[in-house]
Design a protein around this motif. Structure first.
Motif, PDB file in Angstrom:
ATOM      1  N   LYS A   9       0.830  -1.208   0.000  1.00  0.00           N
ATOM      2  CA  LYS A   9       0.000   0.000   0.000  1.00  0.00           C
ATOM      3  C   LYS A   9       0.868   1.264   0.000  1.00  0.00           C
ATOM      4  CE  LYS A   9      -3.927  -2.117   2.352  1.00  0.00           C
ATOM      5  NZ  LYS A   9      -4.723  -2.160   3.583  1.00  0.00           N
ATOM      6  N   VAL A  10       1.921   1.227   0.788  1.00  0.00           N
ATOM      7  CA  VAL A  10       2.823   2.375   0.846  1.00  0.00           C
ATOM      8  C   VAL A  10       3.505   2.563  -0.499  1.00  0.00           C
ATOM      9  CG1 VAL A  10       4.913   3.301   1.913  1.00  0.00           C
ATOM     10  CG2 VAL A  10       3.168   2.227   3.336  1.00  0.00           C
ATOM     11  N   ARG A  11       3.962   1.467  -1.107  1.00  0.00           N
ATOM     12  CA  ARG A  11       4.614   1.542  -2.418  1.00  0.00           C
ATOM     13  C   ARG A  11       3.660   2.140  -3.448  1.00  0.00           C
ATOM     14  NH1 ARG A  11       8.913  -0.718  -4.453  1.00  0.00           N
ATOM     15  NH2 ARG A  11       9.054  -2.337  -2.883  1.00  0.00           N
ATOM     16  N   ALA A  12       2.407   1.702  -3.464  1.00  0.00           N
ATOM     17  CA  ALA A  12       1.435   2.231  -4.422  1.00  0.00           C
ATOM     18  C   ALA A  12       1.229   3.733  -4.201  1.00  0.00           C
ATOM     19  CB  ALA A  12       0.116   1.484  -4.294  1.00  0.00           C
ATOM     20  N   ALA A  13       1.118   4.148  -2.948  1.00  0.00           N
ATOM     21  CA  ALA A  13       0.942   5.574  -2.645  1.00  0.00           C
ATOM     22  C   ALA A  13       2.184   6.369  -3.043  1.00  0.00           C
ATOM     23  CB  ALA A  13       0.653   5.753  -1.163  1.00  0.00           C
ATOM     24  N   MET A  14       3.350   5.769  -2.837  1.00  0.00           N
ATOM     25  CA  MET A  14       4.615   6.417  -3.159  1.00  0.00           C
ATOM     26  C   MET A  14       4.757   6.632  -4.668  1.00  0.00           C
ATOM     27  SD  MET A  14       8.355   4.846  -2.270  1.00  0.00           S
ATOM     28  CE  MET A  14       8.241   3.566  -3.525  1.00  0.00           C
ATOM     29  N   LEU A  15       4.288   5.690  -5.453  1.00  0.00           N
ATOM     30  CA  LEU A  15       4.386   5.799  -6.906  1.00  0.00           C
ATOM     31  C   LEU A  15       3.348   6.749  -7.491  1.00  0.00           C
ATOM     32  CD1 LEU A  15       5.125   2.071  -7.796  1.00  0.00           C
ATOM     33  CD2 LEU A  15       6.743   3.955  -7.585  1.00  0.00           C
ATOM     34  N   GLU A  16       2.275   6.992  -6.756  1.00  0.00           N
ATOM     35  CA  GLU A  16       1.218   7.897  -7.213  1.00  0.00           C
ATOM     36  C   GLU A  16       1.462   9.344  -6.801  1.00  0.00           C
ATOM     37  OE1 GLU A  16      -2.585   6.507  -5.861  1.00  0.00           O
ATOM     38  OE2 GLU A  16      -2.312   4.536  -6.775  1.00  0.00           O
ATOM     39  N   SER A  17       2.135   9.542  -5.668  1.00  0.00           N
ATOM     40  CA  SER A  17       2.265  10.893  -5.128  1.00  0.00           C
ATOM     41  C   SER A  17       3.718  11.215  -4.818  1.00  0.00           C
ATOM     42  CB  SER A  17       1.435  11.010  -3.846  1.00  0.00           C
ATOM     43  OG  SER A  17       1.759  12.197  -3.158  1.00  0.00           O
ATOM     44  N   ASN A  18       4.201  12.318  -5.386  1.00  0.00           N
ATOM     45  CA  ASN A  18       5.575  12.691  -5.068  1.00  0.00           C
ATOM     46  C   ASN A  18       5.710  13.202  -3.633  1.00  0.00           C
ATOM     47  OD1 ASN A  18       4.333  15.150  -5.493  1.00  0.00           O
ATOM     48  ND2 ASN A  18       5.962  15.977  -6.771  1.00  0.00           N
ATOM     49  N   ASP A  19       4.610  13.638  -3.013  1.00  0.00           N
ATOM     50  CA  ASP A  19       4.660  14.040  -1.602  1.00  0.00           C
ATOM     51  C   ASP A  19       4.934  12.830  -0.712  1.00  0.00           C
ATOM     52  OD1 ASP A  19       4.178  16.741  -2.110  1.00  0.00           O
ATOM     53  OD2 ASP A  19       2.000  16.472  -2.019  1.00  0.00           O
ATOM     54  N   VAL A  20       4.240  11.720  -0.983  1.00  0.00           N
ATOM     55  CA  VAL A  20       4.476  10.487  -0.218  1.00  0.00           C
ATOM     56  C   VAL A  20       5.895   9.999  -0.483  1.00  0.00           C
ATOM     57  CG1 VAL A  20       3.770   8.079   0.119  1.00  0.00           C
ATOM     58  CG2 VAL A  20       2.032   9.860  -0.197  1.00  0.00           C
ATOM     59  N   ALA A  21       6.321  10.066  -1.739  1.00  0.00           N
ATOM     60  CA  ALA A  21       7.673   9.637  -2.093  1.00  0.00           C
ATOM     61  C   ALA A  21       8.710  10.473  -1.340  1.00  0.00           C
ATOM     62  CB  ALA A  21       7.883   9.750  -3.595  1.00  0.00           C
ATOM     63  N   ALA A  22       8.492  11.767  -1.233  1.00  0.00           N
ATOM     64  CA  ALA A  22       9.432  12.637  -0.524  1.00  0.00           C
ATOM     65  C   ALA A  22       9.515  12.277   0.952  1.00  0.00           C
ATOM     66  CB  ALA A  22       9.007  14.101  -0.692  1.00  0.00           C
ATOM     67  N   VAL A  23       8.374  11.976   1.556  1.00  0.00           N
ATOM     68  CA  VAL A  23       8.372  11.585   2.973  1.00  0.00           C
ATOM     69  C   VAL A  23       9.154  10.291   3.161  1.00  0.00           C
ATOM     70  CG1 VAL A  23       6.917  10.773   4.878  1.00  0.00           C
ATOM     71  CG2 VAL A  23       6.246  12.792   3.567  1.00  0.00           C
ATOM     72  N   ILE A  24       8.900   9.306   2.317  1.00  0.00           N
ATOM     73  CA  ILE A  24       9.618   8.027   2.410  1.00  0.00           C
ATOM     74  C   ILE A  24      11.112   8.250   2.200  1.00  0.00           C
ATOM     75  CG2 ILE A  24       9.944   5.747   1.354  1.00  0.00           C
ATOM     76  CD1 ILE A  24       7.328   6.021   2.927  1.00  0.00           C
ATOM     77  N   PHE A  25      11.474   9.031   1.213  1.00  0.00           N
ATOM     78  CA  PHE A  25      12.881   9.227   0.878  1.00  0.00           C
ATOM     79  C   PHE A  25      13.630   9.972   1.973  1.00  0.00           C
ATOM     80  CE2 PHE A  25      16.537  11.243  -1.018  1.00  0.00           C
ATOM     81  CZ  PHE A  25      17.117  10.178  -1.691  1.00  0.00           C
ATOM     82  N   HIS A  26      13.047  11.040   2.495  1.00  0.00           N
ATOM     83  CA  HIS A  26      13.757  11.912   3.429  1.00  0.00           C
ATOM     84  C   HIS A  26      13.635  11.514   4.892  1.00  0.00           C
ATOM     85  CE1 HIS A  26      15.072  14.679   0.380  1.00  0.00           C
ATOM     86  NE2 HIS A  26      13.851  14.704  -0.119  1.00  0.00           N
ATOM     87  N   SER A  27      12.747  10.586   5.231  1.00  0.00           N
ATOM     88  CA  SER A  27      12.571  10.183   6.625  1.00  0.00           C
ATOM     89  C   SER A  27      13.484   9.019   6.977  1.00  0.00           C
ATOM     90  CB  SER A  27      11.118   9.754   6.873  1.00  0.00           C
ATOM     91  OG  SER A  27      10.247  10.835   6.668  1.00  0.00           O
ATOM     92  N   ARG A  28      13.803   8.913   8.225  1.00  0.00           N
ATOM     93  CA  ARG A  28      14.544   7.751   8.716  1.00  0.00           C
ATOM     94  C   ARG A  28      13.612   6.541   8.664  1.00  0.00           C
ATOM     95  NH1 ARG A  28      19.985   8.537   9.777  1.00  0.00           N
ATOM     96  NH2 ARG A  28      20.298  10.547  10.739  1.00  0.00           N
ATOM     97  N   GLY A  29      14.167   5.368   8.422  1.00  0.00           N
ATOM     98  CA  GLY A  29      13.368   4.153   8.296  1.00  0.00           C
ATOM     99  C   GLY A  29      12.499   3.872   9.509  1.00  0.00           C
TER     100      GLY A  29
END
Length: 97
Positions: A9-29
């Protein structure tokens, strides 16, 4: 608390929204509740999805880093190619009219 299918679900949201992608990319795991391996994979997938030429940029940056290590040697050879004592001696003996 783990949820089944959460990474998908997170991957799908990440591929649809660059805002979600930015949060995933810039946040600590640990802040997005992913282990290091999953977070690293998601960060790489984010780059591939949102920066189309990421592989070329990464390859180019490695090549530039390797080139920079050779810089001193290259500059030394350029300096010697501009000054030739034999040609300098000939230049001082030429006649101007």
């Amino acid at each position: 608390m783990k949820q089944a299918g959460r990474p998908a679900k997170v991957r799908a949201a990440m591929l649809e929204s660059n805002d979600v992608a930015a949060v995933i990319f810039h946040s600590r795991g640990f802040l997005v509740c992913f282990n290091a391996k999953t977070h690293s994979k998601f960060r790489y997938d984010t780059m591939k999805s949102w920066v189309s030429d990421v592989n070329k940029r990464m390859t180019d940056s490695i090549a530039h880093r390797e080139l920079a290590l050779k810089f001193d040697k290259i500059i030394g050879s350029v300096r010697t190619s501009f000054y030739n004592p034999t040609l300098a001696a000939k230049a001082s003996t030429r006649v101007r009219i």
